[in-house]
Design a protein around this motif. Structure first.
Motif, PDB file in Angstrom:
ATOM      1  N   PRO A  21       0.751  -1.527   0.114  1.00  0.00           N
ATOM      2  CA  PRO A  21      -0.058  -0.110  -0.134  1.00  0.00           C
ATOM      3  C   PRO A  21       0.921   0.962  -0.342  1.00  0.00           C
ATOM      4  CG  PRO A  21       0.279  -1.164   1.888  1.00  0.00           C
ATOM      5  CD  PRO A  21       0.533  -2.080   0.980  1.00  0.00           C
ATOM      6  N   THR A  22       0.450   3.046   0.444  1.00  0.00           N
ATOM      7  CA  THR A  22       1.290   3.791  -1.026  1.00  0.00           C
ATOM      8  C   THR A  22       1.999   3.890   0.598  1.00  0.00           C
ATOM      9  OG1 THR A  22      -0.772   4.937  -1.250  1.00  0.00           O
ATOM     10  CG2 THR A  22       0.139   4.070  -2.644  1.00  0.00           C
ATOM     11  N   ASN A  23       0.752   3.585   1.712  1.00  0.00           N
ATOM     12  CA  ASN A  23       1.047   4.761   2.843  1.00  0.00           C
ATOM     13  C   ASN A  23       1.998   3.636   4.180  1.00  0.00           C
ATOM     14  OD1 ASN A  23      -0.978   2.769   3.126  1.00  0.00           O
ATOM     15  ND2 ASN A  23      -1.704   3.513   5.024  1.00  0.00           N
ATOM     16  N   ALA A  24       2.168   2.686   3.367  1.00  0.00           N
ATOM     17  CA  ALA A  24       3.392   1.610   4.280  1.00  0.00           C
ATOM     18  C   ALA A  24       4.690   1.796   4.203  1.00  0.00           C
ATOM     19  CB  ALA A  24       3.416   0.156   4.200  1.00  0.00           C
ATOM     20  N   ASP A  25       5.323   2.343   5.111  1.00  0.00           N
ATOM     21  CA  ASP A  25       6.860   3.114   6.000  1.00  0.00           C
ATOM     22  C   ASP A  25       7.411   1.725   6.312  1.00  0.00           C
ATOM     23  OD1 ASP A  25       5.480   2.385   8.463  1.00  0.00           O
ATOM     24  OD2 ASP A  25       5.791   4.547   8.868  1.00  0.00           O
ATOM     25  N   GLU A  26       8.172   1.288   6.165  1.00  0.00           N
ATOM     26  CA  GLU A  26       9.335   1.047   7.064  1.00  0.00           C
ATOM     27  C   GLU A  26       9.044   0.313   7.677  1.00  0.00           C
ATOM     28  OE1 GLU A  26      10.216   3.431   6.168  1.00  0.00           O
ATOM     29  OE2 GLU A  26      12.088   3.663   4.636  1.00  0.00           O
ATOM     30  N   TYR A  27       8.443   0.676   9.325  1.00  0.00           N
ATOM     31  CA  TYR A  27       8.006   1.103  10.944  1.00  0.00           C
ATOM     32  C   TYR A  27       6.645  -0.531  10.335  1.00  0.00           C
ATOM     33  CZ  TYR A  27       5.881   1.222  15.705  1.00  0.00           C
ATOM     34  OH  TYR A  27       5.714   1.015  16.189  1.00  0.00           O
ATOM     35  N   THR A  28       5.702  -0.434   9.300  1.00  0.00           N
ATOM     36  CA  THR A  28       4.581  -0.470   9.402  1.00  0.00           C
ATOM     37  C   THR A  28       5.270  -2.548   8.665  1.00  0.00           C
ATOM     38  OG1 THR A  28       3.073   0.607   8.799  1.00  0.00           O
ATOM     39  CG2 THR A  28       3.014  -1.433   8.583  1.00  0.00           C
ATOM     40  N   ILE A  29       6.417  -2.158   7.701  1.00  0.00           N
ATOM     41  CA  ILE A  29       7.134  -3.821   7.158  1.00  0.00           C
ATOM     42  C   ILE A  29       7.585  -4.350   8.700  1.00  0.00           C
ATOM     43  CG2 ILE A  29       8.595  -4.491   5.577  1.00  0.00           C
ATOM     44  CD1 ILE A  29       7.615  -1.954   4.436  1.00  0.00           C
ATOM     45  N   ASN A  30       8.473  -3.282   9.496  1.00  0.00           N
ATOM     46  CA  ASN A  30       8.968  -3.831  10.372  1.00  0.00           C
ATOM     47  C   ASN A  30       8.436  -4.623  11.064  1.00  0.00           C
ATOM     48  OD1 ASN A  30      11.761  -4.177  11.502  1.00  0.00           O
ATOM     49  ND2 ASN A  30      10.074  -3.963  13.248  1.00  0.00           N
ATOM     50  N   ASN A  31       7.160  -4.136  11.611  1.00  0.00           N
ATOM     51  CA  ASN A  31       6.152  -4.918  12.690  1.00  0.00           C
ATOM     52  C   ASN A  31       5.513  -6.098  11.923  1.00  0.00           C
ATOM     53  OD1 ASN A  31       6.441  -2.943  14.694  1.00  0.00           O
ATOM     54  ND2 ASN A  31       4.678  -1.224  13.864  1.00  0.00           N
ATOM     55  N   PHE A  32       5.276  -6.387  10.327  1.00  0.00           N
ATOM     56  CA  PHE A  32       4.784  -6.926   9.683  1.00  0.00           C
ATOM     57  C   PHE A  32       5.607  -8.685  10.053  1.00  0.00           C
ATOM     58  CE2 PHE A  32       4.265 -10.006   5.645  1.00  0.00           C
ATOM     59  CZ  PHE A  32       2.815  -9.737   5.982  1.00  0.00           C
ATOM     60  N   PHE A  33       6.365  -8.542   9.443  1.00  0.00           N
ATOM     61  CA  PHE A  33       6.961  -9.883   9.797  1.00  0.00           C
ATOM     62  C   PHE A  33       7.812 -10.327  11.124  1.00  0.00           C
ATOM     63  CE2 PHE A  33       8.466  -8.247   5.437  1.00  0.00           C
ATOM     64  CZ  PHE A  33       8.038  -9.273   4.976  1.00  0.00           C
ATOM     65  N   GLY A  34       7.196  -9.281  12.471  1.00  0.00           N
ATOM     66  CA  GLY A  34       7.073  -9.916  13.681  1.00  0.00           C
ATOM     67  C   GLY A  34       8.742 -10.567  14.324  1.00  0.00           C
ATOM     68  N   ASP A  35       8.384 -11.795  14.572  1.00  0.00           N
ATOM     69  CA  ASP A  35       9.655 -12.802  15.163  1.00  0.00           C
ATOM     70  C   ASP A  35      11.324 -12.239  14.004  1.00  0.00           C
ATOM     71  OD1 ASP A  35       8.542 -12.730  17.545  1.00  0.00           O
ATOM     72  OD2 ASP A  35       7.790 -15.517  16.931  1.00  0.00           O
ATOM     73  N   TYR A  36      10.822 -12.685  13.093  1.00  0.00           N
ATOM     74  CA  TYR A  36      11.929 -12.566  11.697  1.00  0.00           C
ATOM     75  C   TYR A  36      12.401 -10.864  11.180  1.00  0.00           C
ATOM     76  CZ  TYR A  36       9.726 -17.031  10.849  1.00  0.00           C
ATOM     77  OH  TYR A  36       9.007 -18.508  10.582  1.00  0.00           O
ATOM     78  N   ILE A  37      12.760 -10.662  12.265  1.00  0.00           N
ATOM     79  CA  ILE A  37      13.744  -8.661  12.983  1.00  0.00           C
ATOM     80  C   ILE A  37      14.731  -8.744  10.943  1.00  0.00           C
ATOM     81  CG2 ILE A  37      15.453  -7.147  13.348  1.00  0.00           C
ATOM     82  CD1 ILE A  37      14.557  -9.083  16.067  1.00  0.00           C
ATOM     83  N   PRO A  38      13.800  -7.734  10.296  1.00  0.00           N
ATOM     84  CA  PRO A  38      15.060  -7.595   9.245  1.00  0.00           C
ATOM     85  C   PRO A  38      16.294  -6.862   9.296  1.00  0.00           C
ATOM     86  CG  PRO A  38      12.267  -6.969   9.320  1.00  0.00           C
ATOM     87  CD  PRO A  38      12.713  -7.447  10.283  1.00  0.00           C
ATOM     88  N   LEU A  39      16.666  -7.431   8.733  1.00  0.00           N
ATOM     89  CA  LEU A  39      18.216  -6.419   8.917  1.00  0.00           C
ATOM     90  C   LEU A  39      18.358  -4.655   8.480  1.00  0.00           C
ATOM     91  CD1 LEU A  39      21.510  -6.388   9.593  1.00  0.00           C
ATOM     92  CD2 LEU A  39      21.823  -7.388   7.452  1.00  0.00           C
ATOM     93  N   SER A  40      17.463  -5.016   6.991  1.00  0.00           N
ATOM     94  CA  SER A  40      17.068  -3.997   6.759  1.00  0.00           C
ATOM     95  C   SER A  40      16.098  -3.861   5.604  1.00  0.00           C
ATOM     96  CB  SER A  40      18.178  -2.904   5.890  1.00  0.00           C
ATOM     97  OG  SER A  40      18.921  -3.961   4.909  1.00  0.00           O
ATOM     98  N   ILE A  41      15.322  -2.269   5.150  1.00  0.00           N
ATOM     99  CA  ILE A  41      14.101  -2.564   4.629  1.00  0.00           C
ATOM    100  C   ILE A  41      13.996  -1.535   3.783  1.00  0.00           C
ATOM    101  CG2 ILE A  41      11.677  -1.480   4.660  1.00  0.00           C
ATOM    102  CD1 ILE A  41      11.632  -3.211   7.490  1.00  0.00           C
TER     103      ILE A  41
END
Length: 505
Positions: A21-41
């Motif tokens: 979605p156009t309003n999705a930011d790094e914070y939203t994506i980071n929370n979406f992946f939960g336990d699989y903590i991203p290294l970078s987005i």
């Protein structure tokens, strides 16, 4: 073991994330992946507006996290409405677009998008599943693409699902083809060799198939007819018959060979078989049937044909200013070199010559003979005949030229820097003065040094006046001939402070 090899090969540490979605930011994506903590987005954005393009890339700490995140989070909702699409981030386009690992699915039902397509083929182990749609209207195109890890799975999916009925539609599955290799459906064909016009109302009767329109230009200049069929199947059927049997012009009608022979027998009922054969040779004019190509496609085809045999062609230039130098004169210019296949003189939009062109010969030997006419004078103008260069060669030469210019600029910059350094060193080095100097010369030298090093004009005049006009000639001479310019610099600073204090008092 096989699974680990596949994961390490295709699932590095990065995933492509689409349908954001156009309003999705790094914070939203980071929370979406939960336990699989991203290294970078990384969310890809428009350079001009800064708005999200709806896709991005996400890096994880390990390959295992990448693979698990793909399995658990693919096509899950990132908000109340939007499901995101994940796939391995494969940079190598030869792997990403490998026909043996990708499938094309067509004739999909109207409402089957990427998510529904993924649900249908999830059990087959697809790593990427896309059903394109029109971004302006949101309408689906009715086809999709599937990607897999190995060719064995691809063949299994084709055998199992090709021809299967899904929501009333029988889907077709075939290996993916690159854009240049795909055959698009067509409804237009060309009939070449026509010397007559076919009225629209009679076209379907003559050709025997459903035709929407027939166009024949001025037959004196263009001897072809363009026929448009209602369906691509009709156009293909007619082309197949025409190429198999042969299409001929008989009494101003384009007829298949079998139809033309029947018509000839009816018109000549008393003729023998031998007489009919002789009549066929004289009465039948062979026509050629081709698929319609746009002007752009035609030029691309001609260009590719020329590039495939560059040894049979020559590039000619510098004839633009010669009065009346047309194609006939260009052909005559190469008379005796060999048989000419075609001539192309490049022109501007207003029809005037651009001064260069190409001549294609039937043999390489003829082209080599033509190259010997390089730098031949015609009406005082030197005509150049050169070997044509392919687009790749021109690009390489352009790159080499730009590289040479860049190197020259770097050398000039380095030279300028060296000159500046030398100039600064010269200012700091003691200057060699003549043993005999007038008071005026000594004053000019002190003034020149002072101005160069930032001392004020009026202060320098007072210092020089005090030194020279005050009678201290030896001190002035000692300062300007001193091998250490720092002493002169200290003297000028000291005198400046003294004069400024006097002015304040």
């Amino acid at each position: 073991k096989k699974k680990k090899i596949e994961v390490s090969t295709y699932f590095k540490r990065s995933l492509y994330i689409g349908d954001l979605p156009t309003n999705a930011d790094e914070y939203t994506i980071n929370n979406f992946f939960g336990d699989y903590i991203p290294l970078s987005i990384k969310i890809c954005k428009d350079r001009m507006t800064g708005e999200s393009l709806g896709y991005g890339y996400i890096n994880f700490h390990t390959k295992e996290d990448t693979y698990k995140a793909f399995l658990e989070k693919n096509y899950q909702k990132i908000d109340d409405v939007t499901r995101i699409r994940l796939s391995p981030a494969i940079r190598d386009t030869s792997v990403r677009n490998d026909p043996s690992l990708n499938l094309f699915v067509k004739n999909l039902p109207e409402k089957v998008g990427s998510y529904h397509l993924w649900k249908l083929f999830k059990s087959t182990g697809t790593i990427s599943c896309v059903a394109p749609f029109n971004k302006e209207t949101g309408k689906l195109y009715g086809y999709g693409f599937l990607a897999y890890l190995n060719t064995e799975t691809v063949e299994e999916v084709k055998q199992k699902y090709n021809g299967r009925k899904i929501k009333g539609n029988i889907i077709e599955i075939e290996n993916y083809k690159k854009q240049g290799e795909r055959e698009k459906p067509f409804t237009n064909i060309f009939i070449k060799g026509m010397k007559f016009k076919v009225p629209n109302e009679e076209a379907s009767k003559i050709i025997g198939l459903q035709v929407t329109s027939v166009y024949t230009p001025d037959v004196e200049k263009k001897n072809y007819t363009a026929v448009n069929f209602k369906t691509s199947e009709g156009a293909e059927e007619f082309m197949e018959k025409a190429n198999k049997e042969g299409l001929v012009d008989y009494n101003g009608k384009p007829l298949l060979m079998s139809e033309a022979k029947e018509a000839l027998k009816k018109d000549n009922p008393e003729a023998s078989a031998e007489e009919l054969e002789k009549l066929e040779e004289t009465e039948f004019s062979e026509l050629k049937v081709e698929r319609f190509t746009s002007r752009k496609q035609y030029l691309k085809k001609k260009k590719s044909q020329t590039l495939q045999e560059p040894d049979k062609a020559v590039y000619v230039k510098n004839y633009g200013s010669i009065q009346g130098f047309d194609e006939t004169r260009l052909r005559n210019f190469f008379e005796g070199c060999g048989e000419i296949d075609s001539v192309k003189m490049m022109k501007n939009e207003n029809g005037s010559h651009r001064g260069f062109g190409f001549v294609n010969f039937t043999t390489k030997q003829a082209a080599q003979e033509a190259l010997k006419k390089n730098q031949t004078y015609v009406e005082g103008k030197m005509i150049e005949v050169l070997q044509p260069k392919t687009q790749k060669q021109r690009e390489m030469e352009k790159s080499a030229k730009l590289l040479h210019q860049h190197q020259q600029q770097q050398q000039q910059h380095q030279q300028q820097m060296m000159n500046m350094q030398y100039s600064q060193q010269q200012q700091m080095m003691p200057m060699q003065y003549p043993q005999q100097m007038t008071t005026e010369q000594m004053g000019n030298l002190i003034y020149s040094y002072g101005i160069t090093n930032g001392f004020k004009h009026d202060i320098l005049i007072q210092i020089i006046s005090a030194l020279i006009n005050g009678g201290n000639i030896e001190a002035a001479y000692g300062l300007v001939t001193n091998p250490n310019p720092e002493e002169l610099n200290r003297f000028l600073h000291k005198e400046t402070e003294r004069i400024e204090q006097q002015q304040q008092q």
